[in-house]
Design an enzyme around this catalytic site. Structure first.
Site, PDB file in Angstrom:
ATOM      1  N   CYS A   4       0.982  -1.133   0.143  1.00  0.00           N
ATOM      2  CA  CYS A   4       0.008   0.057   0.006  1.00  0.00           C
ATOM      3  C   CYS A   4       0.856   1.312   0.026  1.00  0.00           C
ATOM      4  CB  CYS A   4      -1.016  -0.117   1.097  1.00  0.00           C
ATOM      5  SG  CYS A   4      -1.879   1.307   1.264  1.00  0.00           S
ATOM      6  N   CYS A   7       0.414   3.391   3.052  1.00  0.00           N
ATOM      7  CA  CYS A   7       0.970   2.838   4.371  1.00  0.00           C
ATOM      8  C   CYS A   7       2.574   3.071   4.275  1.00  0.00           C
ATOM      9  CB  CYS A   7       0.828   1.396   4.501  1.00  0.00           C
ATOM     10  SG  CYS A   7      -0.616   0.948   5.093  1.00  0.00           S
ATOM     11  N   HIS A  99      -8.450   8.268   1.854  1.00  0.00           N
ATOM     12  CA  HIS A  99      -7.862   9.578   1.850  1.00  0.00           C
ATOM     13  C   HIS A  99      -8.859  10.724   1.507  1.00  0.00           C
ATOM     14  CE1 HIS A  99      -7.222   7.712  -2.196  1.00  0.00           C
ATOM     15  NE2 HIS A  99      -7.228   9.094  -2.531  1.00  0.00           N
TER      16      HIS A  99
HETATM   17  P1  AMP Z   1      -7.621   8.550  -5.761  1.00  0.00           P
HETATM   18  O1  AMP Z   1      -7.707   8.773  -7.313  1.00  0.00           O
HETATM   19  O2  AMP Z   1      -8.855   9.415  -5.062  1.00  0.00           O
HETATM   20  O3  AMP Z   1      -7.297   7.111  -5.089  1.00  0.00           O
HETATM   21  O4  AMP Z   1      -6.464   9.642  -5.152  1.00  0.00           O
HETATM   22  C1  AMP Z   1      -5.225   9.246  -5.377  1.00  0.00           C
HETATM   23  C2  AMP Z   1      -4.256  10.448  -5.317  1.00  0.00           C
HETATM   24  O5  AMP Z   1      -2.956   9.965  -4.794  1.00  0.00           O
HETATM   25  C3  AMP Z   1      -3.963  10.872  -6.714  1.00  0.00           C
HETATM   26  O6  AMP Z   1      -4.396  12.232  -6.923  1.00  0.00           O
HETATM   27  C4  AMP Z   1      -2.433  10.856  -7.058  1.00  0.00           C
HETATM   28  O7  AMP Z   1      -1.852  12.047  -7.637  1.00  0.00           O
HETATM   29  C5  AMP Z   1      -2.016  10.550  -5.523  1.00  0.00           C
HETATM   30  N1  AMP Z   1      -0.592  10.113  -5.438  1.00  0.00           N
HETATM   31  C6  AMP Z   1      -0.401   8.710  -5.775  1.00  0.00           C
HETATM   32  N2  AMP Z   1       0.711   8.447  -5.371  1.00  0.00           N
HETATM   33  C7  AMP Z   1       1.401   9.513  -4.555  1.00  0.00           C
HETATM   34  C8  AMP Z   1       2.514   9.596  -3.750  1.00  0.00           C
HETATM   35  N3  AMP Z   1       3.528   8.767  -3.908  1.00  0.00           N
HETATM   36  N4  AMP Z   1       2.656  10.842  -3.243  1.00  0.00           N
HETATM   37  C9  AMP Z   1       1.568  11.761  -3.102  1.00  0.00           C
HETATM   38  N5  AMP Z   1       0.406  11.693  -4.000  1.00  0.00           N
HETATM   39  C10 AMP Z   1       0.335  10.573  -4.498  1.00  0.00           C
HETATM   40 ZN    ZN Z   2      -2.368   1.484   3.426  1.00  0.00          ZN
END
Ligand code: AMP
Ligand code: ZN
Length: 113
Positions: A4, A7, A99
């Site tokens: 994850c 995580c 989130h």
């Molecule tokens: P969702 O599509 O609602 O699941 O949002 C996931 C979000 O996580 C997206 O806006 C991605 O740009 C963001 N994301 C994915 N990996 C990372 C990371 N390593 N650091 C910061 N944001 C991330």
């Molecule tokens: Zn997690």
């Protein structure tokens, strides 16, 4: 939880741009911002999505919503902001660790879907 991404951010295996942290939650900048301010708030405990919020874990969600106004103020979002969670694939969830997106810093599109 193994494999994850969020995580791994919580335990420091993957770096992030943190804007808030306490013992229960973490907030960091989204890697692919969709607005001038785009912060993700996550519980440190792994909860896969909003569908799994229940009476055993909802206090951390309440805590996130207590911290959001403080962070929003620090980031200059007095004119308004949006808080969004995508639950499961059909809604666009791509990271399966609960989130909340905090979006602001511009006039936001008001279509819901
Ligand atoms: P969702 O599509 O609602 O699941 O949002 C996931 C979000 O996580 C997206 O806006 C991605 O740009 C963001 N994301 C994915 N990996 C990372 C990371 N390593 N650091 C910061 N944001 C991330
Ligand atoms: Zn997690």
């Amino acid at each position: 939880m193994d494999n994850c991404i969020f995580c791994k951010i919580v335990n420091g295996e993957i770096p992030s741009s943190k804007v808030y942290e306490d013992d229960k939650i973490l907030a960091f900048k989204d890697l692919n911002p969709m607005a001038p301010v785009h912060i993700l708030f996550i519980p440190k405990e792994h909860i896969c999505c909003a569908d799994k919020i229940d009476e055993t874990n909802s206090s951390v969600v309440a805590h996130i919503f207590e911290v959001i106004p403080k962070v929003a103020k620090e980031l200059g979002l007095e004119d308004g902001y949006r808080v969004v969670t995508n639950c499961k694939e059909q809604a666009g969830q791509t990271v399966f660790h609960l989130h909340f997106h905090l979006l602001g810093g511009a006039v936001l599109n008001t279509t819901l879907a």
